[in-house]
Design an enzyme around this catalytic site. Structure first.
Site, mmCIF file in Angstrom:
data_model
loop_
_atom_site.group_PDB
_atom_site.id
_atom_site.type_symbol
_atom_site.label_atom_id
_atom_site.label_comp_id
_atom_site.label_asym_id
_atom_site.label_seq_id
_atom_site.Cartn_x
_atom_site.Cartn_y
_atom_site.Cartn_z
ATOM 1 N NE ARG A 64 -18.354 46.417 103.777
ATOM 2 C CZ ARG A 64 -18.557 45.291 103.075
ATOM 3 N NH1 ARG A 64 -17.844 44.202 103.311
ATOM 4 N NH2 ARG A 64 -19.462 45.253 102.121
ATOM 5 N N GLY A 97 -8.721 42.453 112.960
ATOM 6 C CA GLY A 97 -9.833 43.405 113.103
ATOM 7 C C GLY A 97 -10.827 42.876 114.119
ATOM 8 C CG HIS A 102 -42.305 35.781 135.266
ATOM 9 N ND1 HIS A 102 -40.969 36.070 135.486
ATOM 10 C CD2 HIS A 102 -42.575 34.623 135.933
ATOM 11 C CE1 HIS A 102 -40.463 35.130 136.276
ATOM 12 N NE2 HIS A 102 -41.408 34.252 136.562
HETATM 13 C C1 LIG Z 1 -20.102 40.342 107.146
HETATM 14 C C2 LIG Z 1 -21.109 41.445 107.343
HETATM 15 C C3 LIG Z 1 -22.096 41.315 108.291
HETATM 16 C C4 LIG Z 1 -23.041 42.316 108.468
HETATM 17 N N1 LIG Z 1 -24.012 42.153 109.415
HETATM 18 C C5 LIG Z 1 -24.929 43.124 109.588
HETATM 19 C C6 LIG Z 1 -25.973 42.963 110.526
HETATM 20 O O1 LIG Z 1 -26.083 41.937 111.194
HETATM 21 N N2 LIG Z 1 -26.865 43.967 110.670
HETATM 22 C C7 LIG Z 1 -26.771 45.124 109.941
HETATM 23 O O2 LIG Z 1 -27.614 46.004 110.114
HETATM 24 N N3 LIG Z 1 -25.789 45.300 109.042
HETATM 25 C C8 LIG Z 1 -24.876 44.334 108.848
HETATM 26 N N4 LIG Z 1 -23.901 44.504 107.903
HETATM 27 C C9 LIG Z 1 -23.867 45.767 107.145
HETATM 28 C C10 LIG Z 1 -24.918 45.749 106.027
HETATM 29 O O3 LIG Z 1 -24.705 44.645 105.199
HETATM 30 C C11 LIG Z 1 -24.858 47.037 105.240
HETATM 31 O O4 LIG Z 1 -24.947 48.137 106.120
HETATM 32 C C12 LIG Z 1 -25.978 47.123 104.230
HETATM 33 O O5 LIG Z 1 -25.935 46.040 103.346
HETATM 34 C C13 LIG Z 1 -25.898 48.428 103.446
HETATM 35 O O6 LIG Z 1 -26.932 48.460 102.534
HETATM 36 P P1 LIG Z 1 -26.815 49.299 101.185
HETATM 37 O O7 LIG Z 1 -28.139 49.168 100.504
HETATM 38 O O8 LIG Z 1 -26.302 50.646 101.461
HETATM 39 O O9 LIG Z 1 -25.673 48.590 100.323
HETATM 40 P P2 LIG Z 1 -25.424 47.094 99.898
HETATM 41 O O10 LIG Z 1 -26.182 46.145 100.701
HETATM 42 O O11 LIG Z 1 -23.941 46.947 99.838
HETATM 43 O O12 LIG Z 1 -26.013 47.022 98.431
HETATM 44 C C14 LIG Z 1 -25.453 47.739 97.374
HETATM 45 C C15 LIG Z 1 -25.824 47.072 96.067
HETATM 46 O O13 LIG Z 1 -25.450 47.930 95.006
HETATM 47 C C16 LIG Z 1 -24.918 47.159 93.936
HETATM 48 N N5 LIG Z 1 -24.063 48.035 93.128
HETATM 49 C C17 LIG Z 1 -22.868 48.572 93.462
HETATM 50 N N6 LIG Z 1 -22.447 49.393 92.464
HETATM 51 C C18 LIG Z 1 -23.390 49.347 91.499
HETATM 52 C C19 LIG Z 1 -23.554 49.982 90.241
HETATM 53 N N7 LIG Z 1 -22.647 50.864 89.759
HETATM 54 N N8 LIG Z 1 -24.649 49.675 89.504
HETATM 55 C C20 LIG Z 1 -25.584 48.810 89.958
HETATM 56 N N9 LIG Z 1 -25.494 48.197 91.160
HETATM 57 C C21 LIG Z 1 -24.414 48.472 91.910
HETATM 58 C C22 LIG Z 1 -24.173 46.042 94.645
HETATM 59 O O14 LIG Z 1 -24.041 44.916 93.770
HETATM 60 C C23 LIG Z 1 -25.096 45.757 95.824
HETATM 61 O O15 LIG Z 1 -26.035 44.762 95.495
HETATM 62 C C24 LIG Z 1 -22.968 43.496 107.672
HETATM 63 C C25 LIG Z 1 -21.978 43.632 106.708
HETATM 64 C C26 LIG Z 1 -21.063 42.619 106.522
HETATM 65 C C27 LIG Z 1 -20.006 42.768 105.458
#
Ligand SMILES: Cc1cc2nc3c(=O)[nH]c(=O)nc-3n(C[C@H](O)[C@H](O)[C@H](O)COP(=O)(O)OP(=O)(O)OC[C@H]3O[C@@H](n4cnc5c(N)ncnc54)[C@H](O)[C@@H]3O)c2cc1C
Length: 470
Positions: free
Chosen positions: A282, A179, A456
């Site tokens: 994902r 990937g 600068h």
């Molecule tokens: C390796 C990697 C590097 C990344 N780098 C970047 C970056 O540099 N910049 C950037 O902008 N984005 C980056 N991302 C993407 C970024 O992490 C996500 O876009 C972001 O975290 C999404 O936020 P979210 O709040 O939607 O979900 P998440 O951050 O995934 O949070 C969801 C939360 O919900 C909880 N949850 C799930 N189901 C339940 C449930 N039923 N009940 C209670 N809790 C639950 C989970 O435990 C989790 O804590 C990266 C992702 C990865 C994998």
């Protein structure tokens, strides 16, 4: 009585929503099944950038003589210490979020949330206890997890996910990254800098094959990979994996995604590695959420469907962040902004989420950062396009820092002069992209950038110099 909002998921989408709702006077319950901060803070943005900081420090140490410094000794990575530092950074930030919850009187419940309806969320704690939370509105912010492929069965030792890569206690001698998207490329550069011999396998015909990333930036990153000895197998897919005594054997075949492959790319080949990192996408975190029972619609792949106001088909139930899938943009800052919009709508507004000006940064070496339309997107949309471009190495600051690789490319509507996009590669461009982003948000012309005095010597002068080329 104030609105009662229940938010499921404590990542950037969920915690930003929770804090803004509480500040607006709502009674907020935030349900989190694992760690506060979500993927971003525990397995994504922050841990990868903390590992990158260690990898960058090692690279600088190896380059000391270039800066006239001698006698530094032979720097080498200490993975347990690097991983411990990474964990410490996440812990500090998690602690900050928990304190903010307490300060804003957000009720933080630990457990898995299940949506019963817009007025009821059931929380299943790890110890088996169940608690019902009654409210008026629900925001689902449960994010996403790593996608696994049946052809590359993850065993968390030889065939690993990005989550596993962040915990490696030794630097793999040979790493194959399946990937060549954002996550794969970032980790490829990090592990190459730490000492792995890395090969990236990508099914499409360029690395970073994301529509928002200009093809010129992909080319530049491919060149940098070559310079560093990172192998790159484009238009190839991994069809089989076998764990052997000496590592993992991966069979590569022609990509079904690229037409008219040259004969050389149509043959099977076998690569060996110590570790195979699978970074192919994902999947939504929706298992056990009760979506079907609550009547919340998802698409064929399970991503939640929402309208422009972020409300699902069930009135009173909203969704934000990664769980909306790639049709929106899966980035932490997008999740946060969606959280803010969803809260305003829960509290009575009728605001659409605006995705027109979303910056994105890729933390490769050098970094890549983009906002707005690429050159080809602008042409497809019928604009008469001008694309001034300049090289990073032309900047005095870049020369002083010894950071020569990179480019600045602006996409401009030649008729109106309006800035349509900015596409950057080079050191710290993840910070510099904020300037063209604000310019676009304010509807600025390229001429406005050229008339703005830039300090600068700075790397941001690249924006000014490029705008002057028009
Ligand atoms: C390796 C990697 C590097 C990344 N780098 C970047 C970056 O540099 N910049 C950037 O902008 N984005 C980056 N991302 C993407 C970024 O992490 C996500 O876009 C972001 O975290 C999404 O936020 P979210 O709040 O939607 O979900 P998440 O951050 O995934 O949070 C969801 C939360 O919900 C909880 N949850 C799930 N189901 C339940 C449930 N039923 N009940 C209670 N809790 C639950 C989970 O435990 C989790 O804590 C990266 C992702 C990865 C994998």
């Amino acid at each position: 009585m104030s609105q009662r909002i229940t938010i499921i998921g404590g990542g950037p989408g969920g915690y930003t929503a929770a804090f803004s709702a509480a500040k607006a006077g709502a009674q907020v319950t935030l349900v989190e099944a694992a760690h506060m901060g979500g993927t971003c803070l525990n397995w994504g943005c922050i841990p990868t950038k903390t590992l990158k900081a260690s990898a960058d420090a090692l690279e600088t140490a190896h380059r000391l003589s270039e800066f006239g410094i001698s006698g530094a000794g032979e720097a080498k990575p200490d993975m347990p210490a690097i991983v411990a530092r990474k964990n410490k950074v996440s812990e500090i930030l998690r602690g900050g979020l928990e304190k903010t919850c307490a300060k804003l009187k957000v009720t933080l419940l630990r457990g898995r949330g299940e949506v019963v309806n817009a007025g009821l969320v059931r929380v299943h704690a790890a110890n088996g206890s169940v608690q019902d939370v009654v409210g008026d509105k629900v925001i689902i912010a449960t994010g996403s997890s790593t996608l696994n492929l049946p052809t590359l069965p993850v065993d968390h030792a030889h065939i690993i996910t990005s989550d596993d890569a962040l915990e490696l206690q030794t630097v793999p001698g040979r790493m194959l990254v399946v990937g060549g998207g954002v996550i794969g490329c970032e980790l490829a550069f990090i592990f190459q800098a730490l000492g792995s011999k890395v090969t990236v396998v990508e099914g499409l015909d360029r690395v970073l094959p994301v529509p928002s990333i200009d093809a010129d930036l992909s080319k530049l990153i491919q060149r940098e990979m070559k310079k560093r000895g990172i192998g790159c197998e484009l238009a190839r897919t991994a069809t089989r994996a076998e764990v052997t005594e000496s590592g993992v054997q991966i069979t590569l075949g022609p990509s079904p995604f690229v037409k008219d492959l040259p004969l050389s790319a149509q043959k099977e080949s076998v690569l060996e590695a110590d570790v195979v990192l699978v970074a192919v996408g994902r999947v939504p975190n929706t298992a056990g959420l009760g979506l079907a029972e609550a009547g919340v619609e998802t698409d064929q792949r399970g991503w939640i469907k929402a309208d422009a106001t972020l409300q699902t088909n069930v009135p009173g139930i909203y969704a934000v962040g990664d769980v909306l899938g790639p049709a929106r943009i899966m980035l932490a800052h997008v999740a946060s902004m969606e959280g803010l919009v969803a809260v305003r709508n829960c509290l009575g507004a009728s605001e659409n989420m605006d995705y027109a000006t979303v910056p994105a940064a890729v933390f490769t070496s050098p970094e890549v950062a983009t906002v707005g339309l690429t050159e080809s997107q602008a042409r497809e949309q019928g604009y008469n396009v001008a694309c001034p471009q300049s090289n990073f190495r032309e900047l005095g600051k870049a020369q002083a820092m010894g950071e020569l690789a990179g480019l600045f490319k602006l996409v401009v509507d030649a008729d109106s002069g309006k800035l349509l996009g900015a596409h950057l590669a080079g050191a710290h461009v993840s910070d510099i992209i904020a300037e063209p982003t604000l310019a676009m948000q304010l509807g600025a012309k390229a001429e406005d950038l050229a008339r703005t005095i830039h300090a600068h010597p700075t790397l941001a002068e690249g924006i000014f110099e490029t705008a002057h080329l028009l």
